[in-house]
Design an enzyme around this catalytic site. Sequence first.
Site, short mmCIF file in Angstrom:
data_model
loop_
_atom_site.label_atom_id
_atom_site.label_comp_id
_atom_site.label_asym_id
_atom_site.label_seq_id
_atom_site.Cartn_x
_atom_site.Cartn_y
_atom_site.Cartn_z
N TRP A 11 -4.13 40.30 -0.89
CA TRP A 11 -2.84 40.72 -0.13
C TRP A 11 -2.82 39.96 1.09
O TRP A 11 -1.56 39.93 1.82
CB TRP A 11 -2.97 42.05 -0.08
CG TRP A 11 -2.51 42.98 -1.10
CD1 TRP A 11 -2.51 42.84 -2.36
CD2 TRP A 11 -2.37 44.46 -1.27
NE1 TRP A 11 -2.05 43.69 -3.16
CE2 TRP A 11 -1.86 44.81 -2.59
CE3 TRP A 11 -2.22 45.29 -0.11
CZ2 TRP A 11 -1.63 46.02 -2.91
CZ3 TRP A 11 -1.98 46.78 -0.44
CH2 TRP A 11 -1.66 47.07 -1.94
N LYS A 12 -4.03 39.48 1.50
CA LYS A 12 -3.98 39.10 2.85
C LYS A 12 -3.46 40.01 3.99
O LYS A 12 -3.80 41.26 3.72
CB LYS A 12 -3.26 37.69 3.21
CG LYS A 12 -3.52 36.59 2.00
CD LYS A 12 -3.21 35.30 2.10
CE LYS A 12 -3.42 34.23 0.95
NZ LYS A 12 -3.32 33.10 1.35
N HIS A 95 -13.16 32.99 2.68
CA HIS A 95 -11.63 32.64 2.21
C HIS A 95 -11.45 31.55 3.22
O HIS A 95 -11.80 31.43 4.50
CB HIS A 95 -10.70 33.76 2.32
CG HIS A 95 -9.41 33.31 1.87
ND1 HIS A 95 -8.40 32.45 2.69
CD2 HIS A 95 -8.60 33.45 0.89
CE1 HIS A 95 -7.30 32.15 2.04
NE2 HIS A 95 -7.50 32.79 0.92
N GLU A 97 -8.79 30.73 5.11
CA GLU A 97 -8.24 31.51 6.25
C GLU A 97 -9.17 31.92 7.36
O GLU A 97 -9.41 31.75 8.47
CB GLU A 97 -7.19 32.36 5.94
CG GLU A 97 -5.88 31.43 5.32
CD GLU A 97 -5.25 32.40 4.36
OE1 GLU A 97 -5.37 33.76 4.29
OE2 GLU A 97 -4.22 31.83 3.51
N GLU A 166 -10.53 27.43 -4.39
CA GLU A 166 -9.18 27.37 -3.87
C GLU A 166 -9.03 26.07 -2.90
O GLU A 166 -9.29 26.21 -1.69
CB GLU A 166 -8.94 28.55 -2.65
CG GLU A 166 -9.16 29.91 -3.58
CD GLU A 166 -8.57 31.09 -2.95
OE1 GLU A 166 -7.48 31.53 -3.72
OE2 GLU A 166 -8.79 31.35 -1.71
N SER A 210 -1.47 29.06 -5.06
CA SER A 210 -0.27 28.89 -5.64
C SER A 210 -0.20 29.21 -7.05
O SER A 210 0.49 28.78 -7.81
CB SER A 210 0.47 27.66 -5.38
OG SER A 210 0.53 27.49 -3.90
N GLY A 231 -2.62 35.16 -4.19
CA GLY A 231 -2.25 35.55 -2.72
C GLY A 231 -0.97 35.85 -3.00
O GLY A 231 -0.44 37.04 -3.51
N GLY A 232 0.21 34.94 -2.61
CA GLY A 232 1.76 35.52 -2.60
C GLY A 232 2.35 36.24 -4.05
O GLY A 232 2.66 37.34 -3.83
P1 PGA Z 1 -1.60 31.91 -2.77
O1 PGA Z 1 -3.12 32.40 -2.01
O2 PGA Z 1 -1.81 32.52 -4.26
O3 PGA Z 1 -0.44 32.50 -2.10
O4 PGA Z 1 -1.30 30.33 -2.73
C1 PGA Z 1 -4.18 32.39 -2.66
C2 PGA Z 1 -5.61 32.65 -1.79
O5 PGA Z 1 -5.20 32.34 -0.62
O6 PGA Z 1 -6.27 33.41 -2.21
#
Ligand code: PGA
Length: 253
Positions: A11-12, A95, A97, A166, A210, A231-232
């Site tokens: 979910w971030k 991750h 990020e 990723e 993605s 993610g999204g």
């Molecule tokens: P995303 O993110 O599916 O929105 O590209 C994946 C993730 O960062 O784990």
Amino acid sequence: MTKHKLIAGNWKMNGALQANEALVRDIAAGLNNAACTVAVCVPAPYLAQVRALAQGSALALGAQDVSRHAQGAYTGEVSAAMLCEFGVRFCLAGHSERRQYHGETDALVAEKAKTALAVGITPIVCVGETLAEREAGQTEEVVKRQLAAVIHVNGHCISEIVVAYEPVWAIGTGRTASPEQAQQVHALLRRQLAAATPHPERVPLLYGGSMNAANAASLLAQADIDGGLIGGASLKAADFLQIVAAAGAAVAG
Ligand code: PGA
């Protein structure tokens, strides 16, 4: 491909008490007889809520980070033991990020994986190259270095982790790695694991970046892609459930 798949939502820093309710209820309700393991990695303040909402369903609970320290004067950190108290089964480690915005190093990520393993939480260790690194032909070198640190610190426990490849350039950009590009890196990671454990096939290798309802099936059909880190598309129950269905179909097929 017959191996059981793992689909994990990330979910971030998204969610709200009210919105979580519908999202988790819908996902949990859609998991009847899901032919794969499904988890959502939620922000720490929502662990209790999501645990309660998912109670009695097949949905597993995940966290997005863990402190490398067991307890003490580490303001803002959340320990593995605390995550355990909330029924957390999976925890992201490293991750991109966190590596990018919080300065997490390969060594720290490896320690976090170890901390999770020590309490019985499965770390989902994230590796992946930036666009500049890919363009410079450094993809292999980067992901190998990131995984090597985790292998070095976790030794014989390495078959108990999950690895998520990723590519940073594919995260949140709508630009997915092609199934062939992803498979190529996954095969590389599998070979690296084979040198460290007699059971490299036991380590689920997830693809993330993605992944969505439209491209999941072709990615999940690859020999070394054992699931996805989403993610999204994990923020919409229908999209997420379509990916889960694609994972089930990949196993059945
Ligand atoms: P995303 O993110 O599916 O929105 O590209 C994946 C993730 O960062 O784990």
